[in-house]
Motif scaffolding. Structure first.
Motif, PDB file in Angstrom:
ATOM      1  N   LYS A  60       0.846  -1.193   0.000  1.00 32.24           N
ATOM      2  CA  LYS A  60       0.000   0.000   0.000  1.00 32.24           C
ATOM      3  C   LYS A  60       0.876   1.235   0.000  1.00 32.24           C
ATOM      4  O   LYS A  60       0.599   2.205   0.677  1.00 32.24           O
ATOM      5  CB  LYS A  60      -0.896  -0.009   1.241  1.00 32.24           C
ATOM      6  N   LYS A  61       1.958   1.158  -0.734  1.00 35.00           N
ATOM      7  CA  LYS A  61       2.873   2.284  -0.725  1.00 35.00           C
ATOM      8  C   LYS A  61       2.311   3.405  -1.593  1.00 35.00           C
ATOM      9  O   LYS A  61       1.860   3.174  -2.706  1.00 35.00           O
ATOM     10  CB  LYS A  61       4.239   1.844  -1.247  1.00 35.00           C
ATOM     11  N   ALA A  62       2.313   4.604  -1.043  1.00 35.44           N
ATOM     12  CA  ALA A  62       1.847   5.752  -1.825  1.00 35.44           C
ATOM     13  C   ALA A  62       2.851   6.052  -2.934  1.00 35.44           C
ATOM     14  O   ALA A  62       4.052   5.902  -2.734  1.00 35.44           O
ATOM     15  CB  ALA A  62       1.693   6.961  -0.915  1.00 35.44           C
ATOM     16  N   PRO A  63       2.363   6.443  -4.115  1.00 32.15           N
ATOM     17  CA  PRO A  63       3.286   6.769  -5.199  1.00 32.15           C
ATOM     18  C   PRO A  63       4.159   7.966  -4.821  1.00 32.15           C
ATOM     19  O   PRO A  63       3.695   8.869  -4.123  1.00 32.15           O
ATOM     20  CB  PRO A  63       2.358   7.136  -6.362  1.00 32.15           C
ATOM     21  N   LEU A  77       5.063  10.646  -9.563  1.00 33.17           N
ATOM     22  CA  LEU A  77       3.834  11.312  -9.978  1.00 33.17           C
ATOM     23  C   LEU A  77       4.134  12.514 -10.865  1.00 33.17           C
ATOM     24  O   LEU A  77       3.384  12.817 -11.782  1.00 33.17           O
ATOM     25  CB  LEU A  77       3.045  11.784  -8.748  1.00 33.17           C
ATOM     26  N   SER A  90       4.486  11.247 -14.267  1.00 34.35           N
ATOM     27  CA  SER A  90       3.179  10.932 -14.820  1.00 34.35           C
ATOM     28  C   SER A  90       2.448  12.215 -15.220  1.00 34.35           C
ATOM     29  O   SER A  90       1.767  12.279 -16.243  1.00 34.35           O
ATOM     30  CB  SER A  90       2.390  10.111 -13.796  1.00 34.35           C
ATOM     31  N   THR A 137      -7.034  15.775  -3.818  1.00 34.17           N
ATOM     32  CA  THR A 137      -6.421  14.459  -4.014  1.00 34.17           C
ATOM     33  C   THR A 137      -5.030  14.452  -3.351  1.00 34.17           C
ATOM     34  O   THR A 137      -4.498  15.519  -3.042  1.00 34.17           O
ATOM     35  CB  THR A 137      -6.210  14.141  -5.506  1.00 34.17           C
ATOM     36  N   PRO A 138      -4.474  13.262  -3.165  1.00 32.41           N
ATOM     37  CA  PRO A 138      -3.134  13.227  -2.557  1.00 32.41           C
ATOM     38  C   PRO A 138      -2.003  13.600  -3.518  1.00 32.41           C
ATOM     39  O   PRO A 138      -0.867  13.188  -3.318  1.00 32.41           O
ATOM     40  CB  PRO A 138      -3.009  11.774  -2.084  1.00 32.41           C
ATOM     41  N   LEU A 139      -2.298  14.373  -4.553  1.00 30.55           N
ATOM     42  CA  LEU A 139      -1.220  14.836  -5.444  1.00 30.55           C
ATOM     43  C   LEU A 139      -0.482  15.978  -4.753  1.00 30.55           C
ATOM     44  O   LEU A 139      -1.100  16.958  -4.345  1.00 30.55           O
ATOM     45  CB  LEU A 139      -1.818  15.339  -6.772  1.00 30.55           C
ATOM     46  N   SER A 140       0.840  15.848  -4.660  1.00 33.37           N
ATOM     47  CA  SER A 140       1.627  16.908  -4.032  1.00 33.37           C
ATOM     48  C   SER A 140       1.756  18.084  -4.998  1.00 33.37           C
ATOM     49  O   SER A 140       1.944  17.887  -6.196  1.00 33.37           O
ATOM     50  CB  SER A 140       3.006  16.355  -3.682  1.00 33.37           C
TER      51      SER A 140
END
Lengths: 317, 284
Positions: free
Chosen positions: B12-15, B20, B23, B115-118
């Motif tokens: 369950k590792k976060a990208p 990202l 991507s 979202t969890p996008l930094s």
């Protein structure tokens, strides 16, 4: 029994935009796995409340905990556990449905399968269509799909079915029911009271920035607001109505009076959530209007919408 | 989930932020090439202007020619460095300022903010997109110059080294200035109206469309405050013969000043971007 802490806990929440108080002391909590419907007229403070819980807005006062975290301090790991379907979607959308979902799935540690989400959202035929080419209702489905792609523990749905046709709405309800079965906690705001009644376990009704009632969907408003009514048309053609806790007896008496003849347009009406909601909100408005006669700071629904408050600020700036 | 593994957690590792970011670069670049407005006003604009100038002024002979008509460089060769500089500015400043202002007003940023996008991955995506598109644009411009307009390109490696650093430095500076400028328009609709005049005026006073050395001194001084003049000067040092250096303001290419001015504007862009960027407009 082990007590599980609530997923959402709001205590005495306040939010002001300049001198306008949009939220004035709201408290509620949502248990794990529960679907909670936050209802209220436009500008009542629903969206402000939900945006504070999502971490988009800062609060003026009170305590808020979402998944055990203060949303104001929520980091990326916290966001990865949320799914957010915002009230408006207006992206230009030069990507296809599949591309967008695949891209967003990549943000999350444990996303759902993209194809399964496309099927569940009823977007199979539009999977390779650019989002900009979709109808309003189809775009809304993309919003919902993006909201659930990250396998959220807590899902915010802010007026999710605006623009859906009846069939799409029923499909959406099925989707939400399957999420509920998986244990997803849901906070829903909607103007469709039948939707709240279909999906919600509990509801809170917010008006003028205050929570005017909260309870189980089929108990909210109290027993008195749910007294059935018997309605029929008498010999002169006028509509008669009687509130009664014993509708069968009233109908039987009526039949007896008419010597067994069929009363015209006979109905037994059980107040729906919508009826209960409307009587609560109207009752609140009457109270506020009465209070307004003695106070200059009369609350008007319009002035408390965040957008109106922001526009005011922009004009001044 | 079945617990068949011992000692290891379920995967369950976060990208990662960088992963990202990569991507996002692919995603952003795809969007860039799908936007007809961006393609015309950012990507192909320098080509169009180079074509127009070459067609319009070629009849009046070489620029910088001797009194007897010999020497100098063709009109196309003279305008090539300016168009490369314009491309750097458009790819960074115009592209990102309009793009991000639009994303701010159409709800894209608000959605990403949930979202969890930094934000760091988001900016890697934007800056990466600027680099990918600016490199393609410059490469294509050089190909057009060489093979369609028959312009001789420098062969000395030092010239290409100068090209590389002026290009990279200029593009990154442009990218951050674009992010900074995106905070100015009040809405996505007004973004082009705010950004394009700024970029256009800069191109006129900085030696992209008009020969810089022919401009009045006050205009040259004014242009020297802004980064485009230095990008264009750096590019002229690569593509024009040494004899043209004498026509510059100080009689030389002043590459140290080019680096200094770009460095200063990079810091300005970074600081303003950092201070002004938010996923959503802050409320009271």
């Amino acid at each position: 029994m082990i007590s599980i802490p609530p997923v959402v806990q709001v205590r005495d929440l306040h939010k002001s935009y300049g001198s306008v108080e949009a939220v004035r002391g709201v408290s509620f909590s949502i248990a794990a796995g529960e679907t909670f419907a936050l209802l209220g007229p436009n500008g009542a403070g629903k969206s402000t409340t939900i945006e504070i819980l999502e971490g988009y807005r800062d609060r003026t006062g009170g305590e808020v905990s979402v998944l055990g975290v203060d949303p104001h301090r929520g980091g990326l790991e916290w966001k990865a556990r949320l799914g957010i379907v915002l009230q408006t979607s207006g992206e230009s959308g030069n990507v296809t449905v599949t591309e967008q979902l695949r891209h967003f799935a990549g943000f999350y540690p444990n996303p759902r399968n993209v194809d399964e989400v496309i099927d569940a959202a009823g977007l199979r035929e539009k999977a390779t269509t650019r989002i900009s080419k979709l109808s309003g209702g189809q775009r809304r489905r993309v919003d919902v799909a993006l909201g659930i792609i990250g396998r959220p523990e807590l899902l915010f749905l802010d007026e999710p079915t605006t623009g859906f046709d009846p069939e799409a709405r029923h499909q959406f309800w099925d989707l939400i029911r399957s999420l509920k079965e998986e244990g997803t906690t849901i906070l829903l705001t909607t103007h469709y009271l039948d939707e709240a009644a279909q999906l919600g376990d509990r509801a809170g009704i917010i008006a003028g920035g205050r929570l005017i009632d909260i309870g189980l969907i089929d108990e909210i408003g109290g027993a008195d607001a749910r007294v059935p009514r018997v309605r029929w048309r008498d010999d002169n053609g006028t509509v008669r109505e009687e509130r009664t806790t014993h509708p069968a007896r009233v109908v039987a008496d009526l039949a007896l009076r008419l010597n067994g003849a069929e009363p015209e347009d006979l109905e037994v009406i059980r107040p729906s959530l919508e009826d209960v909601y409307l009587s609560l909100v109207r009752g609140h408005e009457v109270e506020v209007a009465a209070a307004g006669k003695t106070s200059r700071h009369r609350h008007t629904g319009e002035a408390t919408t965040p957008d109106a408050a922001l526009t005011d600020k922009d004009v001044r700036a | 989930m079945t617990a068949t593994t011992t000692g290891t957690r379920p995967q369950k590792k976060a990208p990662g932020t960088f992963e990202l970011g990569l991507s996002r670069i692919g995603y952003e670049t795809r969007l860039y090439f799908r936007s007809p407005d961006t393609l015309f006003f950012t990507f192909f604009f320098p080509f169009i202007m180079l074509g127009i100038f070459t067609a319009a002024f070629s009849a009046s002979g070489n620029i910088g020619a001797n009194p007897d008509g010999s020497g100098g460089v063709s009109v196309g060769a003279y305008y090539l460095p300016g168009m490369l500089a314009a491309g750097m500015l458009l790819s960074g400043v115009q592209n990102l300022a309009v793009d991000i202002a639009g994303e701010k007003s159409d709800g894209t940023l608000k959605r990403l903010g949930g979202t969890p996008l930094s934000p760091l991955s988001y900016f890697l995506g934007k800056i990466g997109q600027v680099f990918v598109t600016a490199i393609l644009q410059a490469g294509l411009l050089l190909l057009v110059a060489r093979f369609l307009l028959d312009i001789a390109l420098p062969t000395e490696p030092e010239k290409w080294a100068t090209f590389a650093w002026v290009f990279l430095f200029g593009v990154i500076t442009s990218a951050f200035l674009g992010i900074a400028l995106a905070s100015v328009p009040r809405s996505g609709k007004s973004a082009t109206a705010v950004v394009i005049p700024v970029v256009l005026v800069l191109q006129f006073i900085s030696g992209v469309y008009l020969q810089f050395t022919q401009l009045p001194e006050w205009m040259q001084n004014l242009a020297s405050i802004f980064p485009l003049k230095w990008m264009a000067q750096g590019m002229r040092s690569v593509f024009l013969p040494e004899s043209f250096a004498g026509a510059e303001q100080t009689g030389s290419w002043d590459l140290v000043w080019v680096a200094g001015a770009l460095g200063m504007w990079l810091v300005v862009g970074l600081v303003v971007s950092r201070v002004t960027f938010r996923w959503i407009r802050r409320d009271a």
